[in-house]
Design an enzyme around this catalytic site. Structure first.
Site, PDB file in Angstrom:
ATOM      1  CG  HIS A  20       2.205  -5.454   9.157  1.00 18.63           C
ATOM      2  ND1 HIS A  20       3.125  -4.452   8.937  1.00 18.63           N
ATOM      3  CD2 HIS A  20       2.213  -6.207   8.026  1.00 18.63           C
ATOM      4  CE1 HIS A  20       3.673  -4.598   7.746  1.00 18.63           C
ATOM      5  NE2 HIS A  20       3.119  -5.656   7.153  1.00 18.63           N
ATOM      6  CG  HIS A  23       0.613  -2.036   6.462  1.00 24.01           C
ATOM      7  ND1 HIS A  23       0.130  -3.224   6.943  1.00 24.01           N
ATOM      8  CD2 HIS A  23       1.138  -2.305   5.238  1.00 24.01           C
ATOM      9  CE1 HIS A  23       0.345  -4.180   6.043  1.00 24.01           C
ATOM     10  NE2 HIS A  23       0.960  -3.644   5.002  1.00 24.01           N
ATOM     11  CB  CYS A 128       7.742 -11.942  -7.785  1.00 25.36           C
ATOM     12  SG  CYS A 128       7.263 -12.058  -6.032  1.00 25.36           S
ATOM     13  CB  CYS A 131       7.167  -8.065  -6.289  1.00 28.81           C
ATOM     14  SG  CYS A 131       8.488  -8.548  -5.222  1.00 28.81           S
ATOM     15  CB  CYS A 145      10.842 -13.284  -5.807  1.00 32.35           C
ATOM     16  SG  CYS A 145      10.682 -11.652  -5.065  1.00 32.35           S
ATOM     17  CG  HIS A 148       8.131 -11.588  -1.624  1.00 31.72           C
ATOM     18  ND1 HIS A 148       8.120 -10.629  -2.608  1.00 31.72           N
ATOM     19  CD2 HIS A 148       7.372 -11.102  -0.613  1.00 31.72           C
ATOM     20  CE1 HIS A 148       7.361  -9.614  -2.213  1.00 31.72           C
ATOM     21  NE2 HIS A 148       6.908  -9.873  -1.015  1.00 31.72           N
ATOM     22  CE  LYS A 296       9.886  -7.623   3.313  1.00 35.14           C
ATOM     23  NZ  LYS A 296       9.374  -7.818   2.049  1.00 35.14           N
ATOM     24  CE  LYS A 299      -1.831 -12.802   4.665  1.00 40.36           C
ATOM     25  NZ  LYS A 299      -2.679 -13.098   3.529  1.00 40.36           N
TER      26      LYS A 299
HETATM   27  N1  MSP Z   1       0.066  -1.531  -2.873  1.00 40.22           N
HETATM   28  C1  MSP Z   1       1.447  -1.210  -2.904  1.00 40.22           C
HETATM   29  C2  MSP Z   1       1.659   0.276  -2.829  1.00 40.22           C
HETATM   30  C3  MSP Z   1       1.028   1.062  -3.909  1.00 40.22           C
HETATM   31  S1  MSP Z   1       1.252   2.765  -3.667  1.00 40.22           S
HETATM   32  C4  MSP Z   1       0.729   3.451  -5.083  1.00 40.22           C
HETATM   33  C5  MSP Z   1       2.145  -1.862  -1.721  1.00 40.22           C
HETATM   34  N2  MSP Z   1       1.364  -2.171  -0.689  1.00 40.22           N
HETATM   35  S2  MSP Z   1       1.874  -2.835   0.678  1.00 40.22           S
HETATM   36  O1  MSP Z   1       0.679  -3.165   1.412  1.00 40.22           O
HETATM   37  O2  MSP Z   1       2.793  -3.871   0.425  1.00 40.22           O
HETATM   38  O3  MSP Z   1       2.530  -1.667   1.457  1.00 40.22           O
HETATM   39  C6  MSP Z   1       3.871  -1.321   1.267  1.00 40.22           C
HETATM   40  C7  MSP Z   1       4.164  -0.164   2.169  1.00 40.22           C
HETATM   41  O4  MSP Z   1       3.739  -0.452   3.518  1.00 40.22           O
HETATM   42  C8  MSP Z   1       5.637   0.155   2.304  1.00 40.22           C
HETATM   43  O5  MSP Z   1       6.137   0.966   1.287  1.00 40.22           O
HETATM   44  C9  MSP Z   1       5.633   0.875   3.623  1.00 40.22           C
HETATM   45  O6  MSP Z   1       5.122   2.158   3.445  1.00 40.22           O
HETATM   46  C10 MSP Z   1       4.674   0.036   4.436  1.00 40.22           C
HETATM   47  N3  MSP Z   1       5.328  -1.098   5.037  1.00 40.22           N
HETATM   48  C11 MSP Z   1       4.982  -2.404   4.889  1.00 40.22           C
HETATM   49  N4  MSP Z   1       5.811  -3.152   5.660  1.00 40.22           N
HETATM   50  C12 MSP Z   1       6.684  -2.359   6.293  1.00 40.22           C
HETATM   51  C13 MSP Z   1       7.682  -2.561   7.245  1.00 40.22           C
HETATM   52  N5  MSP Z   1       7.996  -3.754   7.680  1.00 40.22           N
HETATM   53  N6  MSP Z   1       8.321  -1.478   7.726  1.00 40.22           N
HETATM   54  C14 MSP Z   1       8.004  -0.213   7.343  1.00 40.22           C
HETATM   55  N7  MSP Z   1       7.073   0.004   6.442  1.00 40.22           N
HETATM   56  C15 MSP Z   1       6.443  -1.041   5.842  1.00 40.22           C
HETATM   57  O7  MSP Z   1       3.344  -2.010  -1.759  1.00 40.22           O
END
Ligand code: MSP
Length: 507
Positions: A20, A23, A128, A131, A145, A148, A296, A299
């Site tokens: 999304h 990411h 959690c 997380c 949590c 979440h 935030k 899903k």
């Molecule tokens: N798998 C772990 C990360 C491991 S790194 C060794 C994880 N994955 S995640 O899919 O949840 O991705 C988290 C990251 O995605 C956040 O730190 C950020 O970089 C990005 N984002 C996910 N949602 C976001 C927003 N709503 N806004 C900005 N960035 C976001 O955590």
């Protein structure tokens, strides 16, 4: 001759959700920085990938009647596709289920174990799954949590523990001595705050699940997903297999991530590295969260926006531009379609698009479709130099909005210069020298703008570059020389082309 090494990473994304805009934000930030460093001639390794172990993935796969690997195969591909759509120039894509990663994780685990920093104990905690982290009773919010707001699970297990508590002083000392290790500074303070609260050992293995990397000295256990995931950054550059490559890139690693995983990256990770006898990460660039309607993305809230939906309206460059120019790197920001539309039309369709089309039109209509000579002391020269300096300084600390803001100020200055000079009136009056001078200066300004904006909007930059009669692509140019005033060769043929950024109307 390869240039200076530069290694940049995004988080590896969990495969339980489709990509999304959150990411995409991290990935575009890292990509823009990778492209910027390449313009300086650096030898860039740019890594992204997917995080595929852990309970969350195991359960998501079960929910769909697939094996975890089948499930991960499918979702990992959607991340690759999204990054291809957004013109992400990663040089590697890692999956934590790859054999090269198992090897690196087991190597690091063994080194940390041999250093005496992993011990067996019993864990009882509230976990959690979303997380993939434990919480203490005090950290829960109404028993849920804190991130979440979902129920946690009571877990009692025999686990191996990483003795994080031993690293408090070393970590504090490290952050005190390296003020740039975390940017922006507010996030560094947050990290120091976590450490000062006191560090608890954390468990690095699980016996209750099997979906993970086996602990090398005790195969009943698999590695805790975070211990495994963080090591991906080392795997990709040959940790445990290619010492030379690892030693070349590890000292210059830059991790881009959001605040949600700051604790893992700024506390756990440097401690793990210190224990394994490696340098802590050179630089971590931490951004805030993109919210949707103040909420935030999740899903369950059904408010996750897929990059493709916005690319359909604004194009890849419009998408990339909006997120990095509009969202400050650090604080949270709220996404709205209306703001994106307004910003796209103002900055890209009007400001930049109009400058390009009016200057190229004048050059074709008044100057025979070739580049007139640029004046060595043209009045926009200072503004162009200032934009380059500001961009260079601001990108040092990942401040994309101010950095590229300076490039858009240069565009504004060129538009204002045209208004002031009224080349069309001079043309009517037959003052062709003056017209050629103004058009020449504006074309040169466009060249500098195109070059400097190319890491952010690579497609429009490449199109404009060739319309300006320049050979190759902007990424073939090298800074700082290429930013110097006067790089546009006189006499090159120009092309008007169609609108770079067509206006988008409100739906
Ligand atoms: N798998 C772990 C990360 C491991 S790194 C060794 C994880 N994955 S995640 O899919 O949840 O991705 C988290 C990251 O995605 C956040 O730190 C950020 O970089 C990005 N984002 C996910 N949602 C976001 C927003 N709503 N806004 C900005 N960035 C976001 O955590």
């Amino acid at each position: 001759m390869p240039g200076q090494p530069f290694f940049i990473t995004t988080p590896i994304y969990y495969v339980n959700a489709a990509p999304h805009i959150g990411h995409a934000y991290s990935t575009i930030a890292a990509d823009t920085m990778a492209r910027w460093r390449r313009l300086w001639g650096d030898d860039v390794v740019f890594l992204t990938g997917t995080d595929e172990h852990g309970l969350k993935i195991q359960r998501a796969a079960e929910g769909e009647g697939l094996t975890p690997l089948e499930f991960a195969d499918r979702v990992s591909q959607t991340f690759r596709d999204a990054w291809e759509l957004l013109d992400i120039s990663n040089t590697d894509f890692i999956r934590t289920t790859e054999p090269r990663h198992y090897l690196a994780v087991q190597t690091m685990l063994q080194r940390v174990y041999d250093a005496g920093d992993i011990e067996l104990g019993t864990y009882e905690g509230r976990y959690c799954v979303s997380c993939e982290a434990y919480y203490t009773e005090e950290e829960l919010v109404d028993g849920l949590c804190p991130i979440h707001l979902r129920p946690v699970e009571l877990v009692v297990e025999e686990n191996y523990f990483f003795r994080l508590s031993r690293f408090e002083d070393r970590l504090l000392e490290y952050y005190e001595n390296t003020p740039d290790a975390i940017v922006p500074p507010g996030k560094r303070n947050e990290a120091i705050g976590f450490i000062k609260q006191g560090l608890r050992d954390f468990s690095v293995s699980r016996t209750s699940i099997s979906w993970g990397v086996p602990i090398p000295w005790d195969e009943k256990h698999v590695s805790y997903v975070w211990f495994d995931a963080l090591i991906n950054y080392c795997t990709a550059i040959g940790y445990g297999t290619d010492v030379e490559q690892f030693n070349r890139y590890w000292p210059v690693v830059n991790h881009v991530l959001a605040k949600d995983i700051l604790r893992f990256h700024a506390v756990y990770w440097p401690a793990m590295l210190m224990s394994a006898g490696e340098l802590p990460p050179h630089r971590e660039a931490i951004h805030g969260f993109l919210l949707v309607g103040g909420e935030k993305m999740s899903k369950t809230a059904l408010n996750q926006i897929a990059p493709a939906d916005l690319v359909a309206d604004f194009g890849v460059d419009g998408f990339r531009y909006f997120f990095l120019a509009d969202q400050r790197f650090g604080p949270d920001g709220d996404f709205s379609y209306e703001a994106m539309l307004a910003r796209y039309n103002a900055d890209l369709a009007n400001n930049f698009g109009n400058l390009a089309s009016r200057v190229l039109n004048m050059a074709v209509n008044y100057c025979g479709g070739v580049v007139p000579a640029t004046r060595a002391d043209g009045p926009l020269r200072e503004a162009a130099a200032a934009a380059f300096t500001t961009l260079t300084v601001e990108l040092e600390s990942y401040n994309f909005s101010d950095g590229f803001g300076a490039v858009w100020e240069l565009i504004g200055a060129a538009n204002a210069y045209i208004e002031e000079q009224q080349p069309w009136a001079r043309q009517k009056a037959g003052d062709t020298d003056a017209v050629a001078a103004v058009v020449g200066d504006c074309l040169e300004t466009l060249r500098v703008v195109t070059l400097l904006a190319s890491p952010l909007i690579p497609n429009a930059a490449a199109a404009l570059w060739s319309r300006l009669g320049l050979p190759g692509r902007p990424e073939d140019a090298r800074l700082p020389d290429a930013a110097a005033w006067g790089g546009l060769p006189a006499g090159s043929p120009l092309e008007k082309g169609t609108a770079l950024f067509p206006r988008v109307d409100a739906p």
